[in-house]
Design a protein around this motif. Structure first.
Motif, PDB file in Angstrom:
ATOM      1  N   TYR A   1       1.107  -9.265  -2.457  1.00  0.00           N
ATOM      2  CA  TYR A   1       2.196  -9.981  -3.127  1.00  0.00           C
ATOM      3  C   TYR A   1       3.506  -9.528  -2.489  1.00  0.00           C
ATOM      4  N   VAL A   2       3.956 -10.311  -1.522  1.00  0.00           N
ATOM      5  CA  VAL A   2       5.107  -9.920  -0.707  1.00  0.00           C
ATOM      6  C   VAL A   2       6.411 -10.087  -1.474  1.00  0.00           C
ATOM      7  N   ASP A   3       6.492 -11.106  -2.332  1.00  0.00           N
ATOM      8  CA  ASP A   3       7.740 -11.376  -3.047  1.00  0.00           C
ATOM      9  C   ASP A   3       7.409 -12.057  -4.362  1.00  0.00           C
ATOM     10  N   TRP A   4       8.283 -11.854  -5.338  1.00  0.00           N
ATOM     11  CA  TRP A   4       8.108 -12.439  -6.665  1.00  0.00           C
ATOM     12  C   TRP A   4       9.347 -13.252  -7.032  1.00  0.00           C
ATOM     13  N   GLN A   5       9.125 -14.263  -7.847  1.00  0.00           N
ATOM     14  CA  GLN A   5      10.245 -15.032  -8.364  1.00  0.00           C
ATOM     15  C   GLN A   5      10.931 -14.246  -9.479  1.00  0.00           C
TER      16      GLN A   5
END
Length: 204
Positions: free
Chosen positions: A161-165
């Motif tokens: 999971y490289v980035d999250w909102q």
């Protein structure tokens, strides 16, 4: 040449071919009886894999719709033409391709690999897109400082999971929605990596 790349190239380089790059109508409907609210994800995908000893790659956009155990995945060319539709329900799975008969199987991953050269882990993605391990299968995971999944290893895949909102202030980590997910299938025999960049959530 890979079917997806050939269709995308024809649509991009010869406008007269656009009429032949028709949308694909799914032949399988969702199973009735599901009462869960339908959820939609959309965004961009890029897949890199090895086929016949050669490095291959394909990219475009995707639309993911789920309702309970029903899932529909549309893969779309950069010009917006539907290249493949995957429908998975408790009663079976179907892969629909342009100008070809539907392909049916108990699960869809092998159908995609045979037809397209790569597969997406549809069963696992039902949970992975929600930022959680899939139930019923062993998994190993690490979490970030906010309690969200950082790396997940399950069913032969490593999911990063490289980035999250951004989540609303005070929201629980379990409600967070991924922005970018990198998936790699374990094993040297058929290496495969997939990057998903997910559009911001829209309220329905």
């Amino acid at each position: 040449m890979l079917r997806l790349r050939r269709l995308a190239l024809l649509c991009a380089t010869a406008p007269l071919w656009l009429a032949g790059c028709a949308s694909v109508v799914p032949s399988r409907s969702f199973d009735a009886g599901e009462t869960a609210r339908a959820e939609l994800y959309s965004g961009r995908f890029a897949a890199n894999y090895v086929r016949y000893g050669r490095n291959e790659g394909v990219q475009g956009s995707f639309r993911w719709e789920e309702q309970g155990r029903n899932v529909r995945l549309d893969l779309v060319s950069p010009l917006g033409q539907t290249l493949a539709v995957v429908t998975s329900t408790p009663s079976g799975a179907t892969l629909d391709l342009p100008n070809e008969p539907p392909r049916n199987a108990p699960e869809v991953d092998s159908l995609m690999e045979q037809a397209l050269g790569f597969s997406l882990p549809v069963a696992g993605m039902r949970d992975w897109l929600h930022g959680r391990p899939a139930s019923g299968a062993p998994s190993k995971s690490t979490r970030d400082a906010n309690g969200r999944l950082d790396t997940l290893m399950q069913s032969g895949w490593t999911v990063r999971y490289v980035d999250w909102q951004e989540s609303p202030e005070g929201a629980a980590p379990a409600t967070a929605r991924p922005r970018r997910v990198d998936m790699a299938r374990d094993g040297a025999d058929s290496p495969l990596s997939v990057r998903l960049v997910i559009d911001p959530e829209t309220k329905q």
